[in-house]
Design a protein around this motif. Sequence first.
Motif: not given
Length: 474
Positions: A416-430, A458-470
């Motif tokens: 869910d959204g909370n797990a995604i934010m925690e895993l990628l270190g993202l704040p709420p948003g698009p 999800l980690r692989a997707w974040a890497a492909s999108e250039g998103l560094a984990p928080g």
Amino acid sequence: MSDNSSGKEITVPPIADELGRVFADAGHELHLVGGPVRDAVLRRRVSDLDFTTDARPESTEAILRAHCSAVWTTGADFGTIGGMFRGEQVEVTTFRADAYDRVSRNPIVRYGDSLVDDLERRDFTVNAMAVSLPAHEFTDPFGGLADIARQTIRTPASPESSFADDPLRMLRAARFAAQLGFDIDPDTLDAMRRMAPELARITAERIRDEFVKLLMAPDPVAGLRILVDTGLAEQFLPELPALRMEIDEHAQHKDVYEHSLQVLRNAIALEQDGPDLLLRLAALLHDIGKPETKDVVPGGGVTFHHHDVAGARLARRRMRELRFPKSDVQAVSLLISLHLRFYGYGDAGWTDSAVRRYVTDAGPQLDRLHLLVRSDCTTRNRRRAERLRRDYDAFEERIARIRAEEDLRAVRPDLDGNAIMELLGLPPGPLVGRAWAYLKELRLERGPMSREEAESQLRAWAASEGLAPGPDAE
């Protein structure tokens, strides 16, 4: 003219006679009128009792307050007082002798002293009969009993006068034809054709309500044919008569109008728990995109590419104009947009992913979509019809199997959204929404995943999108 010979033979609910005695003891007349009398004559179940009296509203209110557990006066301006009498809801209206301005359909309320005058202002002769209570004297000044015997819809006054007073009565004529299986008197039908444009005086909400009642009738097709043949449908649902497209030897195709009426009949035959308005609307309107998308191809063939998309758009617009609830608009337009997707299932060999998408896109309308797709098969080719039936049987069985294996009713990402934010270190948003959408698509494609697999993807997707984990991410 009053015929007192038939009233004793009409069975009315005991509560009606009880209320009649209450009014008689107070020195007033009370009559059962309208649809309840018609239904009693036809030996149909009597409901929604409609009473009229010579008592003025203030007297009616006093009588009801003395004998009812509750009284309401919301209709007092029109001479109607309601109450809860012996546990039943009743409404009593003073004799009316209304006049109409013939600009709107709103009457200038005038109270009358005559039962016959009250009956003359009613819509049709079959609804212009009365039974006195408790004596059961039968009053039929306009031949309603004879019209019931002839199974005819006719106006008490001239149809021109009746429809000029209230154009909505033209829709009611078609509705009663559908509900009762009656024909419309030729003079009445001719007036409907000539006066159809008068329907423009009626609000969209009132037209919608009458149309819904017609569509929910035992044989709505009979009423729909009347609406189209008289030009009434053109006034509020022009997409229906537009289905009568020209067919010639160079561009042959199925008669879309007749096909749509047959699909409606098929859908009605498949209903399990009584009339289903949304299914009936979708069945009637499922092909309204065809006139807009018709294309003649070399060699004399005809195509209707994307008529499902066009039809959903047209249905959405028309239902909004008729003030249907938003949820109804969404459901019907969704059914129309999806009604073609199944075709080719038997040949194309759908993947489990495609089945998941079908179910997910249909959402809570899936069961209706099953019925609509089955109803849409009107071919006279028995082999083709049987093949389509077998294919859809197999398709429903496959859906049931996948549902059992994967709880397909709630296809959601495995995080869910909370797990995604925690895993990628993202704040709420698009970005969280994009990640969620990616996981949902992945689930539709592959089916359920373990949490470990979902996190890895999800980690692989974040890497492909250039998103560094928080900083808080692992």
